[in-house]
Design a protein around this motif. Structure first.
Motif, PDB file in Angstrom:
ATOM      1  N   ASP A 135      40.696  36.448  47.709  1.00 40.21           N
ATOM      2  CA  ASP A 135      39.816  37.123  47.112  1.00 40.21           C
ATOM      3  C   ASP A 135      39.877  36.894  45.542  1.00 40.21           C
ATOM      4  O   ASP A 135      39.722  37.839  44.720  1.00 40.21           O
ATOM      5  CB  ASP A 135      40.365  38.377  47.437  1.00 40.21           C
ATOM      6  N   GLY A 136      40.267  35.572  44.907  1.00 42.36           N
ATOM      7  CA  GLY A 136      40.160  35.285  43.498  1.00 42.36           C
ATOM      8  C   GLY A 136      38.821  35.618  42.953  1.00 42.36           C
ATOM      9  O   GLY A 136      38.737  36.178  41.842  1.00 42.36           O
ATOM     10  N   PRO A 137      37.595  35.088  43.664  1.00 40.41           N
ATOM     11  CA  PRO A 137      36.442  35.413  43.035  1.00 40.41           C
ATOM     12  C   PRO A 137      35.852  37.050  42.388  1.00 40.41           C
ATOM     13  O   PRO A 137      35.296  37.293  41.842  1.00 40.41           O
ATOM     14  CB  PRO A 137      35.277  34.941  44.006  1.00 40.41           C
ATOM     15  N   GLN A 138      36.798  37.870  43.121  1.00 40.41           N
ATOM     16  CA  GLN A 138      36.615  39.318  42.880  1.00 40.41           C
ATOM     17  C   GLN A 138      37.531  39.822  41.838  1.00 40.41           C
ATOM     18  O   GLN A 138      37.652  41.137  41.729  1.00 40.41           O
ATOM     19  CB  GLN A 138      36.312  40.310  44.215  1.00 40.41           C
ATOM     20  N   SER A 139      38.608  39.154  41.810  1.00 39.74           N
ATOM     21  CA  SER A 139      39.761  39.414  41.152  1.00 39.74           C
ATOM     22  C   SER A 139      39.581  39.434  39.507  1.00 39.74           C
ATOM     23  O   SER A 139      39.265  38.321  39.097  1.00 39.74           O
ATOM     24  CB  SER A 139      40.975  38.776  41.553  1.00 39.74           C
ATOM     25  N   LEU A 140      39.675  40.517  38.967  1.00 46.71           N
ATOM     26  CA  LEU A 140      39.775  40.577  37.350  1.00 46.71           C
ATOM     27  C   LEU A 140      41.040  39.748  36.788  1.00 46.71           C
ATOM     28  O   LEU A 140      42.310  39.835  37.298  1.00 46.71           O
ATOM     29  CB  LEU A 140      39.895  41.975  37.021  1.00 46.71           C
ATOM     30  N   TYR A 141      40.645  39.036  35.852  1.00 43.82           N
ATOM     31  CA  TYR A 141      41.829  38.404  34.897  1.00 43.82           C
ATOM     32  C   TYR A 141      42.610  39.707  34.438  1.00 43.82           C
ATOM     33  O   TYR A 141      41.839  40.646  34.119  1.00 43.82           O
ATOM     34  CB  TYR A 141      41.205  37.586  33.709  1.00 43.82           C
ATOM     35  N   LEU A 142      43.803  39.444  33.830  1.00 45.48           N
ATOM     36  CA  LEU A 142      44.554  40.697  33.390  1.00 45.48           C
ATOM     37  C   LEU A 142      43.981  41.179  32.344  1.00 45.48           C
ATOM     38  O   LEU A 142      43.935  42.454  32.181  1.00 45.48           O
ATOM     39  CB  LEU A 142      45.978  40.382  33.391  1.00 45.48           C
ATOM     40  N   SER A 143      43.271  40.286  31.565  1.00 46.84           N
ATOM     41  CA  SER A 143      42.672  40.857  30.149  1.00 46.84           C
ATOM     42  C   SER A 143      41.395  41.743  30.515  1.00 46.84           C
ATOM     43  O   SER A 143      41.085  42.633  29.801  1.00 46.84           O
ATOM     44  CB  SER A 143      42.406  39.519  29.346  1.00 46.84           C
ATOM     45  N   ASP A 144      40.658  41.218  31.624  1.00 46.52           N
ATOM     46  CA  ASP A 144      39.502  41.887  32.026  1.00 46.52           C
ATOM     47  C   ASP A 144      39.928  43.328  32.423  1.00 46.52           C
ATOM     48  O   ASP A 144      39.295  44.326  32.052  1.00 46.52           O
ATOM     49  CB  ASP A 144      38.681  41.461  33.047  1.00 46.52           C
ATOM     50  N   PHE A 145      41.138  43.506  33.181  1.00 42.09           N
ATOM     51  CA  PHE A 145      41.603  44.770  33.534  1.00 42.09           C
ATOM     52  C   PHE A 145      41.976  45.717  32.607  1.00 42.09           C
ATOM     53  O   PHE A 145      41.580  46.688  32.475  1.00 42.09           O
ATOM     54  CB  PHE A 145      42.871  44.437  34.682  1.00 42.09           C
ATOM     55  N   ALA A 146      42.555  45.397  31.450  1.00 47.74           N
ATOM     56  CA  ALA A 146      42.743  45.994  30.337  1.00 47.74           C
ATOM     57  C   ALA A 146      41.456  46.549  29.843  1.00 47.74           C
ATOM     58  O   ALA A 146      41.370  47.668  29.519  1.00 47.74           O
ATOM     59  CB  ALA A 146      43.750  45.275  29.350  1.00 47.74           C
ATOM     60  N   GLU A 147      40.496  45.829  29.605  1.00 43.87           N
ATOM     61  CA  GLU A 147      39.220  46.179  29.160  1.00 43.87           C
ATOM     62  C   GLU A 147      38.529  47.371  30.010  1.00 43.87           C
ATOM     63  O   GLU A 147      38.022  48.286  29.648  1.00 43.87           O
ATOM     64  CB  GLU A 147      38.333  44.819  28.931  1.00 43.87           C
ATOM     65  N   ALA A 174      51.354  40.265  37.376  1.00 45.85           N
ATOM     66  CA  ALA A 174      50.243  41.388  37.501  1.00 45.85           C
ATOM     67  C   ALA A 174      50.991  42.899  37.437  1.00 45.85           C
ATOM     68  O   ALA A 174      50.312  43.650  36.706  1.00 45.85           O
ATOM     69  CB  ALA A 174      49.690  41.323  39.239  1.00 45.85           C
ATOM     70  N   ALA A 175      51.938  43.152  37.859  1.00 42.42           N
ATOM     71  CA  ALA A 175      52.301  44.461  37.539  1.00 42.42           C
ATOM     72  C   ALA A 175      52.733  44.893  36.216  1.00 42.42           C
ATOM     73  O   ALA A 175      52.210  45.919  35.865  1.00 42.42           O
ATOM     74  CB  ALA A 175      54.048  44.500  38.502  1.00 42.42           C
ATOM     75  N   ALA A 176      53.320  43.931  35.421  1.00 43.54           N
ATOM     76  CA  ALA A 176      53.541  44.125  33.959  1.00 43.54           C
ATOM     77  C   ALA A 176      52.206  44.583  33.377  1.00 43.54           C
ATOM     78  O   ALA A 176      52.233  45.479  32.581  1.00 43.54           O
ATOM     79  CB  ALA A 176      54.192  42.862  33.557  1.00 43.54           C
ATOM     80  N   ALA A 177      51.286  43.667  33.437  1.00 43.29           N
ATOM     81  CA  ALA A 177      49.981  44.088  32.849  1.00 43.29           C
ATOM     82  C   ALA A 177      49.361  45.149  33.268  1.00 43.29           C
ATOM     83  O   ALA A 177      48.815  45.943  32.507  1.00 43.29           O
ATOM     84  CB  ALA A 177      48.960  42.677  32.887  1.00 43.29           C
ATOM     85  N   VAL A 178      49.224  45.429  34.599  1.00 41.86           N
ATOM     86  CA  VAL A 178      48.336  46.566  34.921  1.00 41.86           C
ATOM     87  C   VAL A 178      49.173  47.858  34.688  1.00 41.86           C
ATOM     88  O   VAL A 178      48.542  48.742  34.274  1.00 41.86           O
ATOM     89  CB  VAL A 178      48.196  46.620  36.370  1.00 41.86           C
ATOM     90  N   ALA A 179      50.500  47.764  34.484  1.00 39.42           N
ATOM     91  CA  ALA A 179      51.083  48.987  34.152  1.00 39.42           C
ATOM     92  C   ALA A 179      50.920  49.003  32.873  1.00 39.42           C
ATOM     93  O   ALA A 179      50.739  50.524  32.325  1.00 39.42           O
ATOM     94  CB  ALA A 179      52.761  48.754  34.352  1.00 39.42           C
ATOM     95  N   ARG A 180      50.863  48.232  32.004  1.00 38.83           N
ATOM     96  CA  ARG A 180      50.794  48.364  30.442  1.00 38.83           C
ATOM     97  C   ARG A 180      49.408  48.972  30.005  1.00 38.83           C
ATOM     98  O   ARG A 180      49.138  49.609  29.264  1.00 38.83           O
ATOM     99  CB  ARG A 180      50.890  47.000  29.990  1.00 38.83           C
ATOM    100  N   SER A 181      48.424  48.584  31.276  1.00 38.06           N
ATOM    101  CA  SER A 181      46.750  49.094  30.681  1.00 38.06           C
ATOM    102  C   SER A 181      46.733  50.424  31.228  1.00 38.06           C
ATOM    103  O   SER A 181      45.648  51.146  30.979  1.00 38.06           O
ATOM    104  CB  SER A 181      46.010  48.349  31.509  1.00 38.06           C
ATOM    105  N   GLY A 182      47.691  51.154  32.134  1.00 37.55           N
ATOM    106  CA  GLY A 182      47.487  52.386  32.639  1.00 37.55           C
ATOM    107  C   GLY A 182      47.517  52.629  33.995  1.00 37.55           C
ATOM    108  O   GLY A 182      47.329  53.877  34.518  1.00 37.55           O
ATOM    109  N   ALA A 183      47.621  51.470  34.964  1.00 43.86           N
ATOM    110  CA  ALA A 183      47.829  51.740  36.300  1.00 43.86           C
ATOM    111  C   ALA A 183      49.006  52.566  36.575  1.00 43.86           C
ATOM    112  O   ALA A 183      49.975  52.431  35.812  1.00 43.86           O
ATOM    113  CB  ALA A 183      47.575  50.438  37.045  1.00 43.86           C
ATOM    114  N   ARG A 184      49.013  53.361  37.759  1.00 44.32           N
ATOM    115  CA  ARG A 184      50.175  53.939  38.286  1.00 44.32           C
ATOM    116  C   ARG A 184      50.781  53.487  39.434  1.00 44.32           C
ATOM    117  O   ARG A 184      51.802  53.755  39.824  1.00 44.32           O
ATOM    118  CB  ARG A 184      49.795  55.527  38.525  1.00 44.32           C
TER     119      ARG A 184
END
Ligand code: PEP
Ligand code: MN
Length: 363
Positions: A321-333, A125-135
């Motif tokens: 909270d899986g049903p409300q969690s984004l897939y990491l690819s959705d997060f990038a989008e 999760a950390a790797a993906a959200v960081a790559r997408s611009g989360a701080r």
């Protein structure tokens, strides 16, 4: 601060006898008000007398006046919160989350799973959200679950995994403390302390969180008014800690089509009443994965200073909270879309970066 006070307008009953009016004025003076009277006569036939009363202590309970003989109505003119109020601090506050400025021109995104579940999960999760611009990386180690039989979090081990994943990927970390006795260990690992919706009015916890000196992400209680929410911010700030970031996460209404009703109007209201940064959590706000990105866009459009978003490498297998969690690819989008909305309202979002660029930037 010396001018912080309770100022009110008092409407007397139609035809209140002069002795009754005098009684009200005497009581107001007794409570510490300076009374100006009458400021006007109103009503259909001009029969209502209106007084203005200023300068009682900020914690004065106006019901003392409402119940006086001869009083028809009372209106509070000043807000009961002071440190959080924009009238006393017109500029926007910028909260420093260990070097990440929150509340400035950059919209800051804090993202990650609802709960830390394993090293692999939080690292992915950390790797993906960081790559997408989360701080900032989010992830609960102590979880407030509706059922005592549900996964309660990994505790201190979760804090350690969260911080290690954050450090590895150049992210700060935010996590919830459920009670005062957890603050010390949470403060050892986290850059920011989350106070959850269910604890928004846990006043001893707010006070103790304020004393840690760490910035506090204060979620709105699910049935809290804007005023109550700001009074809770006041508790943290009264400890000399001005690092409060408010987070709208949906309130309880009659609507059952969504988990909560995301109150984006409150964001606009709070931005006007307070100088504190305001975040939106569309994940808890709507509770359904496919609605998270549209609400994230709307949050930025209405003026939120950032987002708190749940994203998980394998949402169907999430322990909470899986049903409300984004897939990491959705997060990038979502981040791409949010970046475009931010630009439209004159703000920025950290760019999506490749791993090596980001680690270099964090160093
Ligand atoms: C969370 O962020 O996972 C959480 C429990 O949020 P809230 O306190 O808003 O329900
Ligand atoms: Mn959650």
């Amino acid at each position: 601060m010396e001018r912080a006070a309770t100022d009110i307008v008092v409407v007397l009953e139609a035809g209140a006898a002069p002795a009754v009016a005098e009684g009200v004025v005497a009581r107001l003076r007794g409570y510490g008000f300076e009374v100006h009277r009458p400021i006007g006569r109103m009503g259909d036939r001009g029969e209502l007398t209106v007084l203005s009363a200023v300068g009682a202590p900020p914690d004065f309970d106006i019901r003392h006046v409402r119940v006086l003989d001869g009083v028809k109505d009372v209106f509070r003119v000043t807000s009961p919160y002071k440190l959080a109020a924009r009238v006393w601090h017109p500029e926007d506050s910028v909260v420093d989350v260990d070097g990440v400025p929150v509340g400035g021109p950059e919209v800051v995104v804090m993202a990650g799973p609802c709960a830390v579940e394993s090293e692999e999960q939080i690292d992915a999760a950390a790797a993906a959200v960081a790559r997408s611009g989360a701080r900032v990386l989010r992830g609960g180690a102590f979880k407030p679950r509706t059922s005592p039989y549900a996964f309660q979090g990994l505790g201190v081990e979760g804090l350690r995994l969260l911080r290690e994943a954050g450090d590895r990927h150049g992210l700060k970390v935010v996590t919830e403390a459920l009670r005062s006795s957890q603050l010390e260990v949470v403060a050892r690992y986290a850059h920011m302390i989350q106070i959850g919706a269910r604890n928004m009015q846990n006043f001893p916890l707010l006070t103790e969180a304020g004393r840690t000196g760490l910035p506090v992400l204060l979620k709105r209680g699910m049935s809290a008014t804007v005023e109550e929410w700001l009074m809770s911010a006041e508790y943290v700030m009264a400890e000399g800690n001005s690092g409060v970031v408010l987070c709208e996460r949906g309130i309880r209404t009659f609507e059952t089509a969504t988990r909560n009703t995301l109150d984006l109007a409150a964001v606009a209201v709070v931005k006007q009443r307070s100088h504190l940064p305001v975040f939106v959590d569309p994940s808890h706000g709507v509770g359904l994965r496919d609605k998270v990105t549209p609400l994230a866009r709307a949050a930025i459009a209405v003026g939120a200073d950032g987002l708190l978003v749940e994203a998980h490498p394998d949402p169907p297998a999430a322990l909470s909270d899986g049903p409300q969690s984004l897939y990491l690819s959705d997060f990038a989008e979502m981040m791409d879309q949010v970046r475009r909305i931010a630009a439209a309202v004159g703000r920025t979002v950290a760019p999506a970066l490749e791993e090596d660029e980001r680690v270099a930037a964090a160093a």
